[in-house]
Motif scaffolding. Structure first.
Motif, short mmCIF file in Angstrom:
data_model
loop_
_atom_site.label_atom_id
_atom_site.label_comp_id
_atom_site.label_asym_id
_atom_site.label_seq_id
_atom_site.Cartn_x
_atom_site.Cartn_y
_atom_site.Cartn_z
N UNK A 86 0.74 -1.26 0.06
CA UNK A 86 0.09 -0.12 -0.02
C UNK A 86 0.79 1.04 -0.19
N UNK A 87 2.01 1.18 0.79
CA UNK A 87 2.89 2.55 0.86
C UNK A 87 3.73 2.56 -0.36
N UNK A 88 4.15 1.64 -1.06
CA UNK A 88 5.27 1.74 -2.11
C UNK A 88 4.71 1.40 -3.53
N UNK A 89 3.66 0.57 -3.52
CA UNK A 89 3.03 0.43 -4.96
C UNK A 89 1.82 0.92 -5.13
N UNK A 90 0.71 0.72 -4.36
CA UNK A 90 -0.61 1.34 -4.54
C UNK A 90 -0.77 2.82 -4.23
N UNK A 91 -0.01 3.10 -3.26
CA UNK A 91 -0.18 4.55 -3.01
C UNK A 91 -1.26 4.86 -2.00
N UNK A 92 -1.91 3.91 -1.40
CA UNK A 92 -2.95 4.05 -0.57
C UNK A 92 -2.56 4.45 0.88
N UNK A 93 -1.07 4.42 1.09
CA UNK A 93 -0.77 5.10 2.39
C UNK A 93 0.04 6.41 1.93
N UNK A 94 -0.91 7.26 2.35
CA UNK A 94 -0.18 8.51 1.90
C UNK A 94 0.41 9.69 3.21
N UNK A 95 1.71 10.09 2.98
CA UNK A 95 2.14 10.82 3.93
C UNK A 95 1.23 12.09 4.18
N UNK A 104 16.52 9.92 17.32
CA UNK A 104 16.69 9.07 16.45
C UNK A 104 15.25 8.52 16.16
N UNK A 105 14.24 8.50 17.08
CA UNK A 105 12.70 8.23 16.97
C UNK A 105 12.23 8.87 15.77
N UNK A 106 11.60 8.47 14.82
CA UNK A 106 10.71 9.24 13.91
C UNK A 106 9.37 8.66 13.88
N UNK A 107 8.45 9.73 14.07
CA UNK A 107 7.04 9.65 14.09
C UNK A 107 6.41 10.71 13.13
N UNK A 108 5.67 9.94 12.34
CA UNK A 108 4.79 10.61 11.11
C UNK A 108 3.25 10.16 11.26
N UNK A 109 2.55 11.36 10.56
CA UNK A 109 1.00 10.82 10.28
C UNK A 109 0.82 10.73 9.02
N UNK A 110 0.17 9.54 8.70
CA UNK A 110 -0.12 9.40 7.27
C UNK A 110 -1.77 9.04 7.09
N UNK A 111 -2.17 8.83 5.82
CA UNK A 111 -3.46 8.52 5.44
C UNK A 111 -3.59 7.06 5.15
#
Length: 453
Positions: A86-95, A104-111
């Motif tokens: 979904x993240x890399x091919x379909x694009x259904x995980x959108x940053x 060092x910890x990374x925290x992001x919101x996605x749809x």
């Protein structure tokens, strides 16, 4: 005679001028040296501050680059997971946006397919995690020998040892791997590729992921993991609390409540029943963490920002980096000391034995005491309650909260249980009184507002 005097005078003047020139030159050199050294210190100081404060700045560009690198490694077969497609091919995980970078910890919101989620990883790069050592001994062209030599029981054993190490918790060897990693592995019938094993191992090195996965089906008071891709995992997006100005939570669309910030009872139009129900959920969470697991679960960083609420007003722990089961809590507390102050581990504290110079292995305060001190006491203070602070039930509630906050309950389990039941009873009575008053207003024909009891 006069000429010689003139010559001597001129010579003295020349010497004086030379001496003054030399002195000025020395002073200029010293001043230049001081200015140069000061400039060097300032420059290095600015560089140090920049590296430590701004090099890890939370930016959209950097976040997108990080996720792009994850997708590149997925396409190269280095990592995998049930969100990768979904993240890399379909694009259904959108940053959407970056929440924070910290140590060092990374925290992001996605749809994700219209649902907001939070993407997390303890470290930025997949290569920064310790590799799964067993893979180093396998000749794996085409991943064939991994499938032949690494059985599901081997993977469960390795995962169990890692869980025991990170959480300080004994894990049943019969625990199935799908519980630790999701539906993706179950569908494949437990045939593991090298990318799957490496991704799972990176996730298991993150205490928060392991903690949430362990409690996924056991507690409604922890955030739900919805999937992963490599070393990044996604949890449900919830509205977190606030520490400033006595605000506890911001209410927006994702919580199903009205769009406003509220601070207990101070703002008109906010239903007090919600506040009481959320307080009851805090108490339910405390009892659940103390009594429903094989070991007591300690929260060592209790503050509004580390909790959130669902639409049904259930309190959820959303940041559990500082949550420990009893065996690991004892290891953390039992340190060398000279006074009680040396035995404070954030919100988890014990006593110093001055004879042995060791901190006690048992926590002397409790989750409930800290919640009463940091959340309930400002929440139910007379300042916030206003004129309602003099109502009998509110006075009794304030007294109970004060007693809860000031009495160490960690070493006295029965006291903790008693004060929790007392607080729960008072909040329940307030809800019942509110319901009765609403009914009375309806029967009398007066319009009901959220400010009425």
């Amino acid at each position: 005679m006069w000429g010689s005097r003139c010559f001597l005078g001129t010579a003295r003047k020349c010497c004086l001028l030379r001496w003054m020139s030399l002195k000025v030159c020395k002073r200029s050199t010293l001043l230049f040296g001081v200015l140069w050294f000061g400039s060097w210190l300032l420059l290095n100081g600015l560089l140090f501050v920049h590296r430590n404060m701004f090099s890890d700045a939370c930016t959209d560009d950097k976040s997108r680059r990080i996720l792009h690198r994850v997708c590149e490694e997925y396409q190269q077969g280095v990592l995998t997971g049930d969100l990768c497609e979904d993240l890399c091919i379909e694009g259904t995980v959108e940053y959407k946006r970056c929440l924070y970078y910290e140590n060092g910890k990374k925290v992001m919101v996605a749809d994700w397919r219209g649902i907001p989620v939070v993407l997390k990883s303890k470290l930025e790069n997949f290569s920064s995690y310790e590799p799964f050592g067993f893979l180093d001994y396998l000749d794996t062209p085409g991943n064939i020998r991994v499938q032949e030599e690494l059985t599901p029981l081997d993977v469960v054993l390795y995962a169990t040892l890692e869980i025991k190490s990170s959480l300080g918790l004994e894990t049943n060897i019969n625990m199935t791997m799908p519980q630790l990693w999701g539906q993706h592995v179950r569908d494949q019938g437990w045939v593991y590729t090298q990318a799957e094993l490496a991704s799972l191992w990176a996730l298991l090195q993150q205490e928060e992921y392991t903690f949430l996965r362990m409690l996924q089906d056991l507690s409604q008071h922890v955030a739900k993991v919805v999937g992963s891709c490599g070393h990044f995992y996604a949890v449900e997006y919830l509205v977190a609390g606030h520490a400033w100005d006595q605000n506890i939570f911001s209410i927006d669309d994702s919580s199903g409540l009205d769009q406003t910030s509220w601070n207990g009872y101070a703002r008109p139009g906010i239903d007090r029943d919600r506040i009481h129900r959320i307080a009851l959920s805090f108490l339910e969470m405390v009892g659940h963490f103390e009594e429903d697991f094989s070991h007591h679960l300690h929260l060592c960083d209790i503050k509004p920002e580390n909790f959130a609420i669902r639409k049904d007003l259930t309190v959820v722990a959303i940041d559990v980096d500082m949550a420990f089961f009893e065996p690991k809590m004892q290891d953390i507390l039992e340190q060398n000391c000279t006074s009680d102050r040396d035995c404070n581990f954030f919100d988890c504290v014990s006593k110093c034995d001055t004879h042995t110079k060791k901190c006690g292995s048992k926590r002397k305060n409790s989750n409930l005491q800290v919640i009463c001190e940091k959340i309930f006491r400002p929440w139910f203070s007379p300042t916030v309650l206003g004129s309602n602070a003099e109502l009998p039930l509110q006075v009794e509630l304030q007294s109970a909260v004060q007693e809860c906050a000031e009495t160490e309950g960690g070493l006295n389990v029965e006291f903790g249980r008693a004060i929790r039941q007392r607080l729960s009873g008072l909040l329940t009575h307030l809800l019942q009184e509110s319901a009765a008053n609403k009914q009375a207003h309806i029967r009398s024909g007066h319009p009901h507002t959220a400010l009425n009891f």
